[in-house]
Design a protein around this motif. Structure first.
Motif, PDB file in Angstrom:
ATOM      1  N   ARG A 213     -53.581   1.111 -22.530  1.00 60.66           N
ATOM      2  CA  ARG A 213     -52.264   0.791 -22.660  1.00 60.66           C
ATOM      3  C   ARG A 213     -51.967   1.117 -24.134  1.00 60.66           C
ATOM      4  N   PRO A 214     -50.692   1.905 -24.441  1.00 58.82           N
ATOM      5  CA  PRO A 214     -50.278   2.334 -25.879  1.00 58.82           C
ATOM      6  C   PRO A 214     -50.383   0.933 -26.582  1.00 58.82           C
ATOM      7  N   GLU A 215     -50.161  -0.072 -26.380  1.00 61.38           N
ATOM      8  CA  GLU A 215     -50.189  -1.329 -27.321  1.00 61.38           C
ATOM      9  C   GLU A 215     -51.619  -1.340 -27.790  1.00 61.38           C
ATOM     10  N   GLU A 216     -52.565  -1.147 -26.971  1.00 64.96           N
ATOM     11  CA  GLU A 216     -53.983  -1.288 -27.398  1.00 64.96           C
ATOM     12  C   GLU A 216     -54.409  -0.049 -28.506  1.00 64.96           C
ATOM     13  N   VAL A 217     -53.849   0.973 -28.339  1.00 65.30           N
ATOM     14  CA  VAL A 217     -54.007   1.851 -29.457  1.00 65.30           C
ATOM     15  C   VAL A 217     -53.224   1.523 -30.676  1.00 65.30           C
ATOM     16  N   ALA A 218     -52.029   1.009 -30.391  1.00 64.45           N
ATOM     17  CA  ALA A 218     -51.242   0.686 -31.761  1.00 64.45           C
ATOM     18  C   ALA A 218     -51.959  -0.477 -32.396  1.00 64.45           C
ATOM     19  N   GLU A 219     -52.593  -1.260 -31.913  1.00 65.28           N
ATOM     20  CA  GLU A 219     -53.509  -2.400 -32.357  1.00 65.28           C
ATOM     21  C   GLU A 219     -54.531  -1.667 -33.518  1.00 65.28           C
ATOM     22  N   ALA A 220     -55.035  -0.697 -32.931  1.00 64.38           N
ATOM     23  CA  ALA A 220     -56.128  -0.126 -33.892  1.00 64.38           C
ATOM     24  C   ALA A 220     -55.569   0.647 -34.956  1.00 64.38           C
ATOM     25  N   VAL A 221     -54.232   1.345 -34.832  1.00 63.31           N
ATOM     26  CA  VAL A 221     -53.857   2.000 -35.905  1.00 63.31           C
ATOM     27  C   VAL A 221     -53.139   1.183 -36.976  1.00 63.31           C
TER      28      VAL A 221
END
Length: 243
Positions: A213-221
């Motif tokens: 999910r995009p939100e999972e990438v956002a957490e890493a960023v």
């Protein structure tokens, strides 16, 4: 005063998720877009409705004059820059290498490579004398190669991995951290358009057996932007479910 963050390609997908998540951490967010003004304003509205600070800023990141104008506008409206998320990109029309013509190739290179370099340059110039962080959004295809349909796209993302490694070493003595997140297959509009049976086969090839999910990438960023990652620079962080 809020830290100021520029998110390129922030109107949709991973960029929008990053903008929303960063605002939760107290960043004042500049949501960059090239053509999707309505969608960028919707991201800004959501941030403001939650008590955050945000503006939408139009710029084609492949054009040097527009990149400079964008950063000037952001600092006028929000204050001194604190971070950059290089995310704006294009996939380009898929196809084998022998079918990729010059204009299609140049578009992908201009947006995905030249644009990242120009934005990183402006961020470094404006962070001079102050600490800050840059996160480049690359792709797992930088290592996988994209054979058959996306070699041109994968090659641009490999260039971004190298940009991350080289620039991180160059600016680390100045207190600027540069890292990279490499998403795998994420549930954005590009993949949502695929037939259900194709998506089912894709999921089977991912060790975690699902699309991210995009939100999972956002957490890493956002983690890499934060002080929690204060001793991390030059890292290539895969967010691909094991693929």
């Amino acid at each position: 005063m809020s830290r100021v963050l520029v998110v390129t390609g922030g109107a949709r997908g991973i960029g929008a998720a990053v903008a929303l998540r960063a605002a939760q951490d107290g960043w004042a967010v500049a949501v960059n877009y090239r053509a999707s003004a309505d969608r960028a304003e919707e991201v800004v509205r959501q941030i403001r409705d939650r008590g955050g600070v945000a503006v939408a800023v139009q710029a084609d990141t492949s054009r040097e004059d527009e990149v400079v104008r964008m950063f000037d506008e952001v600092e006028r409206k929000l204050g001194l820059l604190g971070g950059l998320v290089n995310n704006a990109g294009v996939v380009g029309q898929p196809g084998p290498v022998q079918q990729i013509d010059g204009p299609r190739l140049r578009e992908v290179l201009d947006v995905n490579v030249v644009g990242y370099f120009l934005c990183a340059r402006e961020a470094v110039r404006r962070l001079e004398g102050r600490s800050g962080a840059i996160v480049n959004v690359s792709s797992r295809l930088a290592s996988l190669g994209g054979a058959g349909e996306q070699v041109h796209y994968a090659a641009t993302k490999a260039a971004i991995d190298t940009l991350t490694l080289g620039l991180s070493g160059e600016v680390a003595p100045r207190g600027i951290r540069v890292n990279c997140v490499r998403p795998g297959i994420i549930a954005t509009e590009i993949h949502a358009a695929r037939p259900a049976d194709v998506l089912a086969n894709v999921e089977k090839a991912i060790p975690l057996r699902r699309i991210g999910r995009p939100e999972e990438v956002a957490e890493a960023v956002v983690w890499l932007l934060s002080d929690k990652a204060s001793y991390i620079t030059g890292a290539l962080l895969d967010v691909g479910g094991g693929r």
